[in-house]
Design a protein around this motif. Sequence first.
Motif, mmCIF file in Angstrom:
data_model
loop_
_atom_site.group_PDB
_atom_site.id
_atom_site.type_symbol
_atom_site.label_atom_id
_atom_site.label_comp_id
_atom_site.label_asym_id
_atom_site.label_seq_id
_atom_site.Cartn_x
_atom_site.Cartn_y
_atom_site.Cartn_z
ATOM 1 N N THR A 1 6.672 3.169 7.347
ATOM 2 C CA THR A 1 6.068 1.840 7.274
ATOM 3 C C THR A 1 5.108 1.564 8.431
ATOM 4 O OG1 THR A 1 8.106 0.990 8.282
ATOM 5 C CG2 THR A 1 7.858 0.712 5.921
ATOM 6 N N MET A 2 5.222 2.316 9.528
ATOM 7 C CA MET A 2 4.277 2.130 10.623
ATOM 8 C C MET A 2 2.867 2.582 10.249
ATOM 9 S SD MET A 2 5.824 0.515 12.920
ATOM 10 C CE MET A 2 4.489 0.548 14.106
ATOM 11 N N LEU A 3 2.730 3.315 9.153
ATOM 12 C CA LEU A 3 1.418 3.764 8.691
ATOM 13 C C LEU A 3 0.799 2.824 7.659
ATOM 14 C CD1 LEU A 3 2.035 7.606 8.390
ATOM 15 C CD2 LEU A 3 0.996 6.338 10.281
ATOM 16 N N ASP A 4 1.516 1.776 7.304
ATOM 17 C CA ASP A 4 0.978 0.810 6.348
ATOM 18 C C ASP A 4 -0.250 0.132 6.955
ATOM 19 O OD1 ASP A 4 0.682 -1.831 4.923
ATOM 20 O OD2 ASP A 4 2.378 -1.014 3.803
ATOM 21 N N ASP B 1 0.842 -1.186 0.000
ATOM 22 C CA ASP B 1 0.000 0.000 0.000
ATOM 23 C C ASP B 1 0.883 1.244 0.000
ATOM 24 O OD1 ASP B 1 -1.744 2.205 1.219
ATOM 25 O OD2 ASP B 1 -3.190 0.569 1.017
ATOM 26 N N ALA B 2 0.484 2.262 -0.755
ATOM 27 C CA ALA B 2 1.284 3.495 -0.834
ATOM 28 C C ALA B 2 1.454 4.158 0.521
ATOM 29 C CB ALA B 2 0.611 4.475 -1.807
ATOM 30 N N ALA B 3 0.488 3.970 1.416
ATOM 31 C CA ALA B 3 0.522 4.647 2.710
ATOM 32 C C ALA B 3 1.739 4.260 3.539
ATOM 33 C CB ALA B 3 -0.751 4.338 3.507
ATOM 34 N N GLY B 4 2.328 3.092 3.265
ATOM 35 C CA GLY B 4 3.461 2.638 4.058
ATOM 36 C C GLY B 4 4.811 3.090 3.567
#
Length: 451
Positions: free
Chosen positions: A165-168, A158-161
């Motif tokens: 990476t803690m936001l994945d 996912d792009a969010a990570g």
Amino acid sequence: MQDILEAIMAAEGSDQPERELAGIAGLPVPESYRGVVVRADETRMFDGLATRDKDPRKALHVQEVPTPELGPGEALVAVMASAINYNTVWTSIFEPLPTFKFLQRYGRISELTRRHDLPYHVVGSDAAGVVLRTGSGVTRWKAGDEVVAHCLSVELEDAAGHDDTMLDPQQRIWGFETNFGGLAELCVVKANQLMPKPRHLSWEEAASPGLVNSTAYRQLVSHHGANMKQGDVVLIWGASGGLGGYATQMALNGGAIPVCVVSSPDKAELCRRMGAELVIDRAAEGFRFWKDEQTQDQDEWRRFGERIRELTGGDDPDIVFEHPGRETFGASVYVAKRGGTIVTCASTSGFQHQYDNRYLWMHLKRIVGSHFANYREAWEANRLVALGRIHPTVSKTYALEQTGQAAYEVHRNAHQGKVGVRCLAPSDGLGVRDRELRSRHEDAINRFRGH
């Protein structure tokens, strides 16, 4: 498994341990191994009991489990040592919910993740050991490498990570929200969980910093946390404990001024041995932040703030390092300086935090949630250990068969620092490769021993 252990033990005292360990690549992978598990059919065993009365020794079992198939980007590690973290305590008492819910959710993602959805959960979020095999696509690590594992398991699809990476959305804590954890003879990790084992430390020492050291690094040092700078006054709850012992060291190493809060003279002495000068023994000084289960005592907040200023020469904390949660959070928000930061993880005394928002909003303070660390933060935290700037806090170790007792002591707060677990390692003190570096830091490495 015995052949693997003998190959690792052959490196003890060798002038070329890497050559001895390289032979592991030719050994067969065992069809099964011993792991510490909780069982899905026992999740109701503590129904009706208060949290304090739930006994990890009844829920944690050592049993033989099948070795899982290795997937792309993964590594199979022979675990020499692991450690107890509070997430293993939560797992063992099935709070705030049984971890089988996590495994079921993870198992729905793909055919590969379905391996994790089992009627048993191999727990543990720390490990030090030797790589046995790597899956397809792994190029940085090879069989025979001595490693430690951090506990961030992330899919990174996912792009969010890709900024942090803690936001994945598929970020998980290995051995807590995934299966095949580190309290076992073997474990399965993603290759981007691996880091070089500090060469001057034994297996149990190298295993112990992982989760808590990385967590403390993100909370205090990283720009994702409090972004600590030289001269900051840092209030550290539980400053001699698993998290706090590393937070205290990081504050000192980074030029900050720790104010260490502990609950006994022995714990106060440990903080002073780490180099901290400002220590509050909250038990000896009688701080009680709750009048009863529903009512906090603001007079105690004020008395606590006055005590901090007395120690610091009039300064309030720039940063409050929070992890007890419910019991302390109201006081933490109150005592932080104007514009200060309360950075919080865990919540070992309760998840429901209460505070007076006037002291937050009118004084422009910030509450920052912090959860473990990304790979870069974990790597930097491990590098500080490898350089001898941050030291392990192992106070006691147990054999794998005694993991329940180790978790029980952490649950009852009857420990100091970190409690280690020997998995394949037959005794403490093995795995040291750099004797010269160790000799320079021997006292600091051992200062928690026996406490």
